[in-house]
Design a protein around this motif. Structure first.
Motif, PDB file in Angstrom:
ATOM      1  N   UNK A 130       0.942  -1.013  -0.991  1.00  0.00           N
ATOM      2  CA  UNK A 130       1.542   0.250  -0.601  1.00  0.00           C
ATOM      3  C   UNK A 130       2.803  -0.042   0.196  1.00  0.00           C
ATOM      4  N   UNK A 131       3.912   0.594  -0.183  1.00  0.00           N
ATOM      5  CA  UNK A 131       5.195   0.422   0.508  1.00  0.00           C
ATOM      6  C   UNK A 131       5.595   1.763   1.102  1.00  0.00           C
ATOM      7  N   UNK A 132       5.874   1.758   2.396  1.00  0.00           N
ATOM      8  CA  UNK A 132       6.248   2.975   3.108  1.00  0.00           C
ATOM      9  C   UNK A 132       7.724   2.905   3.464  1.00  0.00           C
ATOM     10  N   UNK A 133       8.411   4.000   3.217  1.00  0.00           N
ATOM     11  CA  UNK A 133       9.819   4.101   3.579  1.00  0.00           C
ATOM     12  C   UNK A 133      10.069   5.487   4.148  1.00  0.00           C
ATOM     13  N   UNK A 159       5.922   7.067   0.063  1.00  0.00           N
ATOM     14  CA  UNK A 159       4.983   5.984  -0.230  1.00  0.00           C
ATOM     15  C   UNK A 159       4.986   5.692  -1.719  1.00  0.00           C
ATOM     16  N   UNK A 160       4.915   4.414  -2.054  1.00  0.00           N
ATOM     17  CA  UNK A 160       4.852   4.003  -3.453  1.00  0.00           C
ATOM     18  C   UNK A 160       4.094   2.689  -3.531  1.00  0.00           C
ATOM     19  N   UNK A 161       3.350   2.512  -4.604  1.00  0.00           N
ATOM     20  CA  UNK A 161       2.685   1.238  -4.839  1.00  0.00           C
ATOM     21  C   UNK A 161       3.640   0.346  -5.612  1.00  0.00           C
ATOM     22  N   UNK A 169      13.586  -8.111   2.738  1.00  0.00           N
ATOM     23  CA  UNK A 169      13.637  -7.503   4.067  1.00  0.00           C
ATOM     24  C   UNK A 169      12.439  -6.657   4.430  1.00  0.00           C
ATOM     25  N   UNK A 170      11.538  -6.373   3.487  1.00  0.00           N
ATOM     26  CA  UNK A 170      10.355  -5.576   3.813  1.00  0.00           C
ATOM     27  C   UNK A 170       9.532  -6.246   4.905  1.00  0.00           C
ATOM     28  N   UNK A 171       9.013  -5.447   5.798  1.00  0.00           N
ATOM     29  CA  UNK A 171       8.109  -5.934   6.843  1.00  0.00           C
ATOM     30  C   UNK A 171       6.684  -5.836   6.323  1.00  0.00           C
ATOM     31  N   UNK A 195       9.622  -0.597   4.454  1.00  0.00           N
ATOM     32  CA  UNK A 195      11.038  -0.787   4.147  1.00  0.00           C
ATOM     33  C   UNK A 195      11.771  -1.173   5.426  1.00  0.00           C
ATOM     34  N   UNK A 196      12.589  -2.205   5.358  1.00  0.00           N
ATOM     35  CA  UNK A 196      13.311  -2.684   6.541  1.00  0.00           C
ATOM     36  C   UNK A 196      14.138  -1.580   7.194  1.00  0.00           C
ATOM     37  N   UNK A 197      14.696  -0.665   6.383  1.00  0.00           N
ATOM     38  CA  UNK A 197      15.514   0.422   6.935  1.00  0.00           C
ATOM     39  C   UNK A 197      14.672   1.467   7.653  1.00  0.00           C
TER      40      UNK A 197
END
Length: 121
Positions: free
Chosen positions: A40-43, A56-58, A65-67, A79-81
């Motif tokens: 799961x990636x959160x931005x 959110x996206x898988x 740069x993702x943490x 997301x780093x931003x």
């Protein structure tokens, strides 16, 4: 060089994000089921009347740069931003009568729009 040689100690930062037990349980179900092999990636995106929204996206793999947020046996990406928007945020999973989903308690939020779709910091 000044006469003051005392070293400054760094103040501990709060964790980037934490997950409640309910969020961990739901995320584990997703990782073991339909989203097996993904993370799961959160931005934070631009949307709504307050300006920002959680997205959110898988994904198959991290973007540069993702943490990585690791809690127990679970890993998710941020997301780093989005990191400055999310420091100290708690992710939960709520089930209501007509809907269910992940929710965020973010100490950086200064307000939300009336419909709850977006927030501002």
């Amino acid at each position: 060089m000044s006469g003051n040689t005392a070293k400054r100690t760094a103040r501990a930062l709060p964790p980037l994000m934490t997950l409640t037990e309910r969020a961990q349980k739901r995320l584990r179900q997703l990782y073991e089921g339909a989203e097996r092999g993904k993370l799961l990636r959160i931005s934070v995106g631009t949307r709504g009347c307050s300006g920002h929204s959680y997205e959110m996206a898988f994904v198959e793999s991290p973007q540069p740069g993702d943490e990585r947020v690791e809690q127990g046996d679970l890993t998710l990406l941020v997301d780093a931003k989005a990191t400055l928007f999310l420091i100290g945020t708690e992710m939960d999973y709520e089930t209501k009568e007509l809907e269910s989903g992940f929710t965020f308690t973010n100490p950086n939020e200064k307000g939300r729009c009336g419909c709850g779709e977006s927030f501002h910091v």
